[in-house]
Scaffold this motif. Sequence first.
Motif, PDB file in Angstrom:
ATOM      1  N   LEU A 169      66.378  59.569 -27.101  1.00  0.00           N
ATOM      2  CA  LEU A 169      65.160  59.585 -27.919  1.00  0.00           C
ATOM      3  C   LEU A 169      64.011  60.147 -27.415  1.00  0.00           C
ATOM      4  O   LEU A 169      62.950  60.769 -28.090  1.00  0.00           O
ATOM      5  N   LEU A 170      63.666  59.774 -26.053  1.00  0.00           N
ATOM      6  CA  LEU A 170      62.484  60.457 -25.432  1.00  0.00           C
ATOM      7  C   LEU A 170      62.877  61.951 -25.237  1.00  0.00           C
ATOM      8  O   LEU A 170      61.581  62.580 -25.468  1.00  0.00           O
ATOM      9  N   ALA A 212      69.349  63.894  -8.787  1.00  0.00           N
ATOM     10  CA  ALA A 212      68.200  63.698  -9.107  1.00  0.00           C
ATOM     11  C   ALA A 212      67.893  62.471 -10.113  1.00  0.00           C
ATOM     12  O   ALA A 212      68.694  62.455 -11.223  1.00  0.00           O
ATOM     13  N   VAL A 213      67.003  61.602  -9.695  1.00  0.00           N
ATOM     14  CA  VAL A 213      66.825  60.541 -10.546  1.00  0.00           C
ATOM     15  C   VAL A 213      65.787  60.624 -11.775  1.00  0.00           C
ATOM     16  O   VAL A 213      64.694  60.384 -11.694  1.00  0.00           O
ATOM     17  N   ASP A 214      66.233  61.435 -12.832  1.00  0.00           N
ATOM     18  CA  ASP A 214      65.504  61.863 -13.869  1.00  0.00           C
ATOM     19  C   ASP A 214      65.818  60.645 -15.018  1.00  0.00           C
ATOM     20  O   ASP A 214      66.395  59.633 -14.628  1.00  0.00           O
ATOM     21  N   ASN A 254      61.859  65.127 -15.285  1.00  0.00           N
ATOM     22  CA  ASN A 254      62.364  66.352 -16.201  1.00  0.00           C
ATOM     23  C   ASN A 254      61.434  67.081 -16.769  1.00  0.00           C
ATOM     24  O   ASN A 254      61.446  68.422 -16.737  1.00  0.00           O
ATOM     25  N   VAL A 255      60.200  66.595 -16.809  1.00  0.00           N
ATOM     26  CA  VAL A 255      59.040  67.428 -17.189  1.00  0.00           C
ATOM     27  C   VAL A 255      58.339  68.283 -16.049  1.00  0.00           C
ATOM     28  O   VAL A 255      58.226  69.559 -16.270  1.00  0.00           O
ATOM     29  N   ARG A 256      58.526  67.750 -15.067  1.00  0.00           N
ATOM     30  CA  ARG A 256      57.980  68.550 -13.915  1.00  0.00           C
ATOM     31  C   ARG A 256      59.189  69.792 -13.837  1.00  0.00           C
ATOM     32  O   ARG A 256      58.677  70.802 -13.301  1.00  0.00           O
ATOM     33  N   ILE A 257      60.442  69.461 -13.789  1.00  0.00           N
ATOM     34  CA  ILE A 257      61.565  70.339 -13.655  1.00  0.00           C
ATOM     35  C   ILE A 257      61.484  71.452 -14.627  1.00  0.00           C
ATOM     36  O   ILE A 257      61.527  72.693 -14.397  1.00  0.00           O
ATOM     37  N   LEU A 258      61.010  71.033 -15.922  1.00  0.00           N
ATOM     38  CA  LEU A 258      60.780  72.062 -16.872  1.00  0.00           C
ATOM     39  C   LEU A 258      59.708  72.869 -16.730  1.00  0.00           C
ATOM     40  O   LEU A 258      59.822  74.274 -17.188  1.00  0.00           O
ATOM     41  N   PHE A 259      58.411  72.477 -16.285  1.00  0.00           N
ATOM     42  CA  PHE A 259      57.295  73.057 -15.948  1.00  0.00           C
ATOM     43  C   PHE A 259      57.808  74.444 -15.145  1.00  0.00           C
ATOM     44  O   PHE A 259      57.216  75.428 -15.251  1.00  0.00           O
ATOM     45  N   LEU A 265      61.958  60.490 -16.868  1.00  0.00           N
ATOM     46  CA  LEU A 265      61.277  61.574 -17.689  1.00  0.00           C
ATOM     47  C   LEU A 265      60.571  62.464 -17.201  1.00  0.00           C
ATOM     48  O   LEU A 265      60.361  63.523 -17.247  1.00  0.00           O
ATOM     49  N   TRP A 266      59.614  61.768 -16.315  1.00  0.00           N
ATOM     50  CA  TRP A 266      58.360  62.759 -15.627  1.00  0.00           C
ATOM     51  C   TRP A 266      59.185  63.787 -14.903  1.00  0.00           C
ATOM     52  O   TRP A 266      58.513  64.686 -14.540  1.00  0.00           O
TER      53      TRP A 266
END
Length: 292
Positions: free
Chosen positions: A262-263, A237-239, A86-91, A83-84
């Motif tokens: 859920l995350l 990508a290993v998200d 995913n957060v970086r990609i989102l940023f 998930l981390w």
Amino acid sequence: MPAPAGAGTPVAAPAPSQVEAERRLYRRQRGRRSVVVSVVSTLVVVAVVWLGVVNTPGWAAVQQSFFDPQTAIDTFPGVLLGLWLNVRILFFSAIGVAVLGTLLAVVRGLRNPVFFPLRMLATGYTDLFRGLPLIIVLYLVGFGIPGLGILPRQPPEVWGTIAIVLTYSSYVAEVLRAGMEAVHPSQRLAARSLGLSHAKTLRLVVLPQAVRKVTPALMNDFVSMQKDVGLVSILGAVDAVRSAQIAQAETYNFTPYFVAGLLFVVISLPLIRVTDAIARRQQRREQIGGTV
């Protein structure tokens, strides 16, 4: 010169009348009663749905396959680490979408005939990427561009970020353009009469008002982008989603997908609540003075 009598002394607010006091008491009682009714009705609905689900013939197998607590505990660290990403990609996607979407909206708003080719390009871009599904854009960007051999190799998350920026910039551009067109023409004329250039009028007058008008819609697009970030897993990508897929292959259990979902909900809820609050505040602002 002596200060007038009573200067600087806070003036006490007048006490409400008997009628106003009764109105406030009635509103408080009605609010408490509404809260109680809402809680009870929610509990009843949840209980009915829960009983209906757990009493189905296949509930035991579904619970074991999708909601196994031990599998969730074992796979949670790996999914959280994914998930981390995913957060970086989102940023970085949010920054790219904000910049490219604003440029597209500004170009489409240019009225000088000399900018007609740019307007046509911007219009074609938004029409194309609003019509293409994101998953197809991911395949085209993630596998097509590297296949040309003209760019150095990049991690799959880089290509996924580019695909998300290309797709969501078209949505954001149209939302911003609608907000810019909603600004009354008198605002532009007043700014130009004060000596502001066209660029300064856009930057200081039009864009701030346009963003304020369409903030709820922009935030809804951001929430959608939060979810679609999980599609970068198709590029390798290993998200969070890819981590859940790996865990599912190892455990033969679908619970890791539930953990990943859920995350995603957890990181989306704060922004959803902020979006609702902004929409309510904007609605109250627009309705000021409209109550008879």
